[in-house]
Write a protein that holds these residues in place. Structure first.
Motif, PDB file in Angstrom:
ATOM      1  N   ILE A  19      -8.183   5.612 -39.761  1.00 41.12           N
ATOM      2  CA  ILE A  19      -8.267   6.998 -40.231  1.00 41.12           C
ATOM      3  C   ILE A  19      -7.149   7.828 -39.613  1.00 41.12           C
ATOM      4  CG2 ILE A  19      -9.659   9.112 -40.151  1.00 41.12           C
ATOM      5  CD1 ILE A  19     -12.142   7.341 -40.208  1.00 41.12           C
ATOM      6  N   GLN A  20      -6.558   8.691 -40.435  1.00 43.20           N
ATOM      7  CA  GLN A  20      -5.578   9.662 -39.953  1.00 43.20           C
ATOM      8  C   GLN A  20      -6.155  11.051 -40.177  1.00 43.20           C
ATOM      9  OE1 GLN A  20      -2.391   9.398 -38.387  1.00 43.20           O
ATOM     10  NE2 GLN A  20      -2.999  11.534 -38.086  1.00 43.20           N
ATOM     11  N   LEU A  21      -6.454  11.749 -39.082  1.00 44.72           N
ATOM     12  CA  LEU A  21      -7.041  13.080 -39.189  1.00 44.72           C
ATOM     13  C   LEU A  21      -5.981  14.149 -39.479  1.00 44.72           C
ATOM     14  CD1 LEU A  21      -9.649  13.182 -36.264  1.00 44.72           C
ATOM     15  CD2 LEU A  21     -10.100  12.930 -38.712  1.00 44.72           C
ATOM     16  N   VAL A  22      -6.372  15.116 -40.279  1.00 38.97           N
ATOM     17  CA  VAL A  22      -5.531  16.277 -40.544  1.00 38.97           C
ATOM     18  C   VAL A  22      -5.737  17.273 -39.404  1.00 38.97           C
ATOM     19  CG1 VAL A  22      -5.024  18.162 -42.136  1.00 38.97           C
ATOM     20  CG2 VAL A  22      -5.780  15.936 -43.028  1.00 38.97           C
ATOM     21  N   ILE A  61      -6.816   9.446 -45.137  1.00 41.16           N
ATOM     22  CA  ILE A  61      -6.553  10.814 -44.701  1.00 41.16           C
ATOM     23  C   ILE A  61      -7.866  11.591 -44.740  1.00 41.16           C
ATOM     24  CG2 ILE A  61      -5.171  12.892 -45.059  1.00 41.16           C
ATOM     25  CD1 ILE A  61      -3.538  10.387 -44.405  1.00 41.16           C
ATOM     26  N   GLN A  62      -8.264  12.126 -43.602  1.00 36.22           N
ATOM     27  CA  GLN A  62      -9.530  12.836 -43.505  1.00 36.22           C
ATOM     28  C   GLN A  62      -9.398  14.094 -42.643  1.00 36.22           C
ATOM     29  OE1 GLN A  62     -12.820  10.545 -42.044  1.00 36.22           O
ATOM     30  NE2 GLN A  62     -12.694   8.975 -43.634  1.00 36.22           N
ATOM     31  N   PHE A  63     -10.354  15.005 -42.849  1.00 34.33           N
ATOM     32  CA  PHE A  63     -10.514  16.136 -41.943  1.00 34.33           C
ATOM     33  C   PHE A  63     -11.545  15.755 -40.883  1.00 34.33           C
ATOM     34  CE2 PHE A  63      -8.720  18.070 -45.656  1.00 34.33           C
ATOM     35  CZ  PHE A  63      -7.928  19.090 -45.162  1.00 34.33           C
ATOM     36  N   LYS A  64     -11.639  16.542 -39.838  1.00 33.28           N
ATOM     37  CA  LYS A  64     -12.587  16.287 -38.766  1.00 33.28           C
ATOM     38  C   LYS A  64     -14.000  16.133 -39.334  1.00 33.28           C
ATOM     39  CE  LYS A  64     -14.424  18.428 -34.554  1.00 33.28           C
ATOM     40  NZ  LYS A  64     -14.402  19.667 -33.712  1.00 33.28           N
ATOM     41  N   ASP A  65     -14.685  15.076 -38.897  1.00 31.16           N
ATOM     42  CA  ASP A  65     -16.043  14.750 -39.357  1.00 31.16           C
ATOM     43  C   ASP A  65     -16.097  14.533 -40.865  1.00 31.16           C
ATOM     44  OD1 ASP A  65     -16.999  15.058 -36.722  1.00 31.16           O
ATOM     45  OD2 ASP A  65     -17.279  17.210 -37.027  1.00 31.16           O
ATOM     46  N   ASN A  66     -14.933  14.328 -41.465  1.00 34.89           N
ATOM     47  CA  ASN A  66     -14.835  14.118 -42.911  1.00 34.89           C
ATOM     48  C   ASN A  66     -15.423  15.293 -43.692  1.00 34.89           C
ATOM     49  OD1 ASN A  66     -13.911  12.651 -45.089  1.00 34.89           O
ATOM     50  ND2 ASN A  66     -15.759  11.405 -45.282  1.00 34.89           N
ATOM     51  N   GLN A  67     -15.279  16.504 -43.145  1.00 33.67           N
ATOM     52  CA  GLN A  67     -15.810  17.714 -43.765  1.00 33.67           C
ATOM     53  C   GLN A  67     -14.706  18.764 -43.847  1.00 33.67           C
ATOM     54  OE1 GLN A  67     -19.744  19.071 -42.451  1.00 33.67           O
ATOM     55  NE2 GLN A  67     -20.012  17.135 -41.350  1.00 33.67           N
ATOM     56  N   MET A  68     -14.046  18.806 -44.983  1.00 35.01           N
ATOM     57  CA  MET A  68     -12.912  19.704 -45.155  1.00 35.01           C
ATOM     58  C   MET A  68     -13.320  21.170 -45.053  1.00 35.01           C
ATOM     59  SD  MET A  68     -10.175  19.958 -48.303  1.00 35.01           S
ATOM     60  CE  MET A  68     -11.474  19.907 -49.533  1.00 35.01           C
ATOM     61  N   GLU A  69     -14.382  21.554 -45.735  1.00 29.82           N
ATOM     62  CA  GLU A  69     -14.781  22.958 -45.732  1.00 29.82           C
ATOM     63  C   GLU A  69     -15.112  23.436 -44.322  1.00 29.82           C
ATOM     64  OE1 GLU A  69     -17.968  26.005 -47.877  1.00 29.82           O
ATOM     65  OE2 GLU A  69     -17.917  23.885 -48.415  1.00 29.82           O
ATOM     66  N   LYS A  70     -15.845  22.643 -43.570  1.00 27.70           N
ATOM     67  CA  LYS A  70     -16.210  23.012 -42.211  1.00 27.70           C
ATOM     68  C   LYS A  70     -14.976  23.114 -41.322  1.00 27.70           C
ATOM     69  CE  LYS A  70     -18.974  21.504 -38.234  1.00 27.70           C
ATOM     70  NZ  LYS A  70     -19.859  20.433 -37.698  1.00 27.70           N
ATOM     71  N   ALA A  71     -14.051  22.155 -41.468  1.00 24.28           N
ATOM     72  CA  ALA A  71     -12.834  22.154 -40.651  1.00 24.28           C
ATOM     73  C   ALA A  71     -11.989  23.389 -40.926  1.00 24.28           C
ATOM     74  CB  ALA A  71     -12.032  20.880 -40.922  1.00 24.28           C
ATOM     75  N   VAL A  72     -11.838  23.751 -42.206  1.00 23.13           N
ATOM     76  CA  VAL A  72     -11.027  24.918 -42.564  1.00 23.13           C
ATOM     77  C   VAL A  72     -11.686  26.207 -42.085  1.00 23.13           C
ATOM     78  CG1 VAL A  72     -10.111  26.269 -44.493  1.00 23.13           C
ATOM     79  CG2 VAL A  72      -9.916  23.773 -44.517  1.00 23.13           C
ATOM     80  N   GLN A  73     -12.992  26.309 -42.206  1.00 25.74           N
ATOM     81  CA  GLN A  73     -13.688  27.510 -41.743  1.00 25.74           C
ATOM     82  C   GLN A  73     -13.582  27.678 -40.223  1.00 25.74           C
ATOM     83  OE1 GLN A  73     -17.667  27.253 -43.354  1.00 25.74           O
ATOM     84  NE2 GLN A  73     -17.081  28.252 -45.265  1.00 25.74           N
ATOM     85  N   GLU A  74     -13.710  26.583 -39.484  1.00 22.90           N
ATOM     86  CA  GLU A  74     -13.546  26.650 -38.032  1.00 22.90           C
ATOM     87  C   GLU A  74     -12.128  27.062 -37.667  1.00 22.90           C
ATOM     88  OE1 GLU A  74     -14.695  22.823 -36.597  1.00 22.90           O
ATOM     89  OE2 GLU A  74     -16.853  23.249 -36.707  1.00 22.90           O
TER      90      GLU A  74
END
Length: 330
Positions: A19-22, A61-74
């Motif tokens: 996995i490659q995190l954004v 390619i993933q966001f943290k915890d595989n949750q894009m909306e949560k990552a962007v809001q944080e």
């Protein structure tokens, strides 16, 4: 034999799990402090971003915890401690990473289409859009998954920062209409639907879109009658980068290589040019403005364009995004 099979299967599983995190590290602080929230609406059928390879190993390619909306809001809340009263919405239309085989290697690809809106009283008003595709070559790019993730982070920060400052298009949409927002808004754009364009100077794309030329400025022409810039009521050169002007019903847009006539067909407005001419490396808005002060559009700017590249570049219709004014490069 069985042991070998399970070892091979295990190695495949491990490989598929890379996995490659954004990493969302760019600054998205709203300097005007008007932003209250940033919400994600994901219209993709496939919610996975996809994977690109490094040394024949696929990285998802993933966001943290595989949750894009949560990552962007944080990310938004960490950069905006003092909140305002404006609700922003980011619409995810296309977001796909993948490998593309070529004759000699495998390219890493990233396709992105994002749009942003302001939400008021359950209505959505278009603000900005970013649509592009990126290629990463193993020969030049060391770690394609990292570069892909970094580019995605940059693209997100770019459209978010634009959303804070760009003017809205005053067409109210319901949430159900977001899937067809472009078609709905385009029917109400005066510049697209008017038989004739209003003469005058247009400081920005929104004024052109609404067909509201400014009365404070006029076109500055040289002795040969060639447009070289704009002047204000005091006959002083304008140093800001303006969108363009309309004369006798014909539109002209200011570009890095001077004023280009804008044509129009069933797909919208366009100029006859090339990607290298319209977005040459080393050319900034400041250089364009500076060339206006000097009295000749394209003087300093032309020097930033490699003549061989420019002459060999493909000249064609380059369409203009009907909602943002950005060039659309195939």
């Amino acid at each position: 034999m069985v042991k070998t099979f399970f070892l091979l299967l295990f190695s495949i599983i491990i490989s598929a799990q890379k996995i490659q995190l954004v990493q969302l590290t760019q600054n998205i602080k709203d300097k005007s402090k008007s932003a209250k929230s940033l919400t994600i609406i994901d219209n993709r059928e496939d919610k996975k971003i996809g994977s690109v390879s490094h040394q024949d190993q696929p990285f998802e390619i993933q966001f943290k915890d595989n949750q894009m909306e949560k990552a962007v809001q944080e990310w938004f809340l960490s950069d905006n401690k003092k909140l305002g009263d404006t609700d922003f919405v980011l619409l995810i239309e296309t977001l796909k990473a993948y490998d593309e085989p070529t004759e000699k290697s495998i390219l890493g690809k990233l396709d992105v289409k994002l749009s942003s809106f302001v939400k008021k009283n359950d209505k959505y008003y278009f603000v900005s859009r970013l649509s592009d595709n990126f290629s990463f070559q193993p020969k030049y790019d060391v770690h394609i998954p990292k570069l892909t993730a970094n580019r995605l982070s940059f693209v997100l920060s770019k459209i978010i920062n634009e959303t804070y400052s760009n003017p809205v298009i005053d067409v109210a949409l319901n949430e159900t209409e977001l899937k067809n927002y472009e078609g709905i808004i385009s029917k109400q754009i005066k510049s697209l639907n008017s038989e004739t364009l209003s003469d005058g100077v247009y400081p920005d794309f929104i004024s052109f879109l609404n067909q509201e030329p400014s009365k404070e400025y006029s076109v500055n022409k040289n002795k040969k009658g060639i447009a070289i810039g704009f002047i204000n009521a005091k006959n002083w050169p304008v140093i800001e980068k303006f969108f363009g002007y309309v004369e006798n019903g014909t539109a002209f847009r200011l570009t890095p290589v001077g004023f280009l006539e804008m044509g129009k067909d069933e797909k919208g407005f366009y100029v006859i040019s090339s990607k290298k001419a319209l977005s040459p490396q080393g050319v900034s808005e400041g250089m364009i403005a500076g060339s206006l002060i000097g009295g000749v559009v394209g003087g300093a700017v032309a020097g930033a364009i490699d003549s061989k590249e420019y002459k060999s570049s493909k000249v064609q219709k380059v369409y203009i995004d009907s909602l943002t004014g950005a060039y659309i490069f195939d």
